[in-house]
Write a protein that holds these residues in place. Sequence first.
Motif: not given
Length: 202
Positions: A135-147, A166-174, A176-181
Amino acid sequence: MEVVKSFPVMEEFYTIQGEGSYSGRAAYFVRLGGCDVGCVWCDVKESWDAEKHPETPVAALLEKITATKTDFVVITGGEPAMYDLSYFVDELHKLGIEVAIETSGCYPLKGDIDWYCFSPKKFKAPVEDAYAKAKELKVVIFNKSDFQWAEDHAAKVNDACKLYLQPEWSKEAKMLPLIIDYVKENPQWRISLQTHKYMQIP
């Protein structure tokens, strides 16, 4: 078939769901020990070895759950779908409590779960049933290939499934902006943040 009435429980706590569709909702979390998926960035690696966590009867879990005002239980891990959850879930339903699971989808689900949050991992392939149940697909984004990896899984889930990145917590600063775009360009996706970490709660 043997009824499973106890589980290795790493921890349990009443908190606020921080991620995904039910973010902001009061929830009682039951984290089961045992996982063979092996995510390198896992933030609960201590959950992996089931033998390190005490077998806890369902009756004891229900007693603690009903001592709160919750109407929502989240079963997580580890990998909770390793276990037959049928009895536990049925007992929760008898109490009028909604039940969600957070799973990598690598095991067939046993239990009448209300909300199936499917978070596939690269380290162990999901079963086909996960795509139908999600009912919910939640994909953790750790690097660009994860999209692209997220899109590969999104193409397989049912049409009603909600899609989250969802950004992986330790990589969120890097990341999250990519996820927003990405979400602005692909609005079928939504952003999931680990808001419980911002709120500094479990």
